[in-house]
Scaffold this motif. Sequence first.
Motif, PDB file in Angstrom:
ATOM      1  N   LEU A 197       0.863  -1.192   0.000  1.00 30.27           N
ATOM      2  CA  LEU A 197       0.000   0.000   0.000  1.00 30.27           C
ATOM      3  C   LEU A 197       0.896   1.238   0.000  1.00 30.27           C
ATOM      4  O   LEU A 197       1.784   1.377   0.842  1.00 30.27           O
ATOM      5  CB  LEU A 197      -0.893  -0.022   1.260  1.00 30.27           C
ATOM      6  CG  LEU A 197      -1.961   1.074   1.339  1.00 30.27           C
ATOM      7  CD1 LEU A 197      -3.010   0.900   0.238  1.00 30.27           C
ATOM      8  CD2 LEU A 197      -2.658   1.059   2.707  1.00 30.27           C
ATOM      9  N   TYR A 208       0.975   5.457   0.014  1.00 25.92           N
ATOM     10  CA  TYR A 208       0.156   6.624   0.354  1.00 25.92           C
ATOM     11  C   TYR A 208       0.672   7.868  -0.364  1.00 25.92           C
ATOM     12  O   TYR A 208       1.879   8.116  -0.420  1.00 25.92           O
ATOM     13  CB  TYR A 208       0.200   6.867   1.867  1.00 25.92           C
ATOM     14  CG  TYR A 208      -0.753   7.947   2.344  1.00 25.92           C
ATOM     15  CD1 TYR A 208      -2.083   7.653   2.623  1.00 25.92           C
ATOM     16  CD2 TYR A 208      -0.325   9.267   2.507  1.00 25.92           C
ATOM     17  CE1 TYR A 208      -2.969   8.632   3.052  1.00 25.92           C
ATOM     18  CE2 TYR A 208      -1.202  10.252   2.938  1.00 25.92           C
ATOM     19  CZ  TYR A 208      -2.521   9.932   3.209  1.00 25.92           C
ATOM     20  OH  TYR A 208      -3.383  10.913   3.635  1.00 25.92           O
ATOM     21  N   PRO A 244       0.338   2.489   5.687  1.00 27.26           N
ATOM     22  CA  PRO A 244       0.827   2.082   4.363  1.00 27.26           C
ATOM     23  C   PRO A 244       2.253   1.525   4.463  1.00 27.26           C
ATOM     24  O   PRO A 244       2.958   1.804   5.442  1.00 27.26           O
ATOM     25  CB  PRO A 244       0.831   3.405   3.580  1.00 27.26           C
ATOM     26  CG  PRO A 244       1.023   4.457   4.627  1.00 27.26           C
ATOM     27  CD  PRO A 244       0.324   3.951   5.855  1.00 27.26           C
TER      28      PRO A 244
END
Length: 433
Positions: free
Chosen positions: A4, A6, A85
């Motif tokens: 993930l 960000y 993240p």
Amino acid sequence: MERLVYLGMRGDIVHPGIINIIKEGAKRGELLVGLLTDSAIANHKRLPHLTYEQRKSVIENIKGVARVVPQEEWSYVPNLRKYKPDAIIHGDDWQSGPLQKERDDVFAAMAELGGEVIEIPYTRGVNSGTLNNAIREVGTTPDVRLGMLRRLIDNKKIVRIMEAHSGLSGLIIENLEMLKGDGLHSFDGMWSSSLTDSASKGKPDIEAVDLTTRLQSLTDILECTTKPIIFDGDTGGRLEHFVFTVRTLERNGVSAVIIEDKVGLKKNSLFGTDVRQDLAEIDDFCEKIAAGKRAQVTRDFMIIARLESLIAGFSVEDALERADAYVKAGADGVMIHSKTKSGEDIKAFCTRFREQHKHIPIVLVPTTYNAWTEKELCGWGANIIIYANHLLRASYPAMVNAAKSILEHERSLEADSFCMPIKQILELIPGGK
Ligand code: SPV
Ligand code: MG
């Protein structure tokens, strides 16, 4: 599972630099965009041109963006803690300049979370700052300008307004910015003051300058600025005339009019009880407010009721009773005025008014009680602070000094030291060459 990544952004103006960072982020994993909300931005920078919802609908449709979530704070850290993240991506331009502290905080938070900070080379030559300036040069529309005041009230703790009485004073308010420890400080909008508009025309502040003439100064200001304007409507005049004033102001993109609950020959409030100040009957003033509200054609225009009880020698109690009635009649906000040095009467009013009305904006004009800071006035419940006359009051003594120096020396050489250089005045306003 995919990593993930960000990316925090304003997403107001989409340019190749934004597309590049989105591409770079998406290459490295699932890209989660933290879109700064209006209130996250408002206390640090100018409000975005587009609302949050409009910005969101643009950004979430860009290829490479997996999801858009709100970033409610200027700092990235709360969202980093929330979404955890694996990486955050940012342009390397934050290594110096105003975002350095944000960068340090991000590094600390990511170290704690076991994630990575990716810095990519910043796309030179195009950024939202320069594009914003270009947009400012193009100007604004009456609609956008009109709606700006409500957006500011909704998103800023304190809306800071400065008096403008000419195009030139408007330009100072439009352009002056100061970088301080907690971000960029500037004025949010302009006050068209009856006192300074009249005085700059050599007239007393007694409603002797009619609306048509007031609109001439206003037009000068409108032509060279984009920030919202609050118009000092004095008593509002006769109800039958006020309804036309409202529409005229709206048509010009003015955000709000403030009218005061006095009758008879209007005198400036700062004379206090040294002159005759007659208050309006509550019912009559309520009728005027209601007629104005019925007359307005836009949703966002504001009619703000100004309470003169404390100016005319009446009590906080009297002001509260009136404020309550004016709000019930449809006033979009109240302005409480006083000429005391301590401001204790204003504080008492604000505190008690807030107990009854949690969300009605309070406007203060701290000309005499000016030892209180904006933060302190905000703590009392104020939403808008108006510096009502300071640019004109500053310019008059400066002009007198220059004139005196010329009289004294019978030449202008000595006056040069306190005049701006000719080159600077020539170049102050673009387009002269
Ligand atoms: C003005 O600026 O004209 C005002 C504020 O109405 S005050 O002068 O304090 O009354
Ligand atoms: Mg006035």
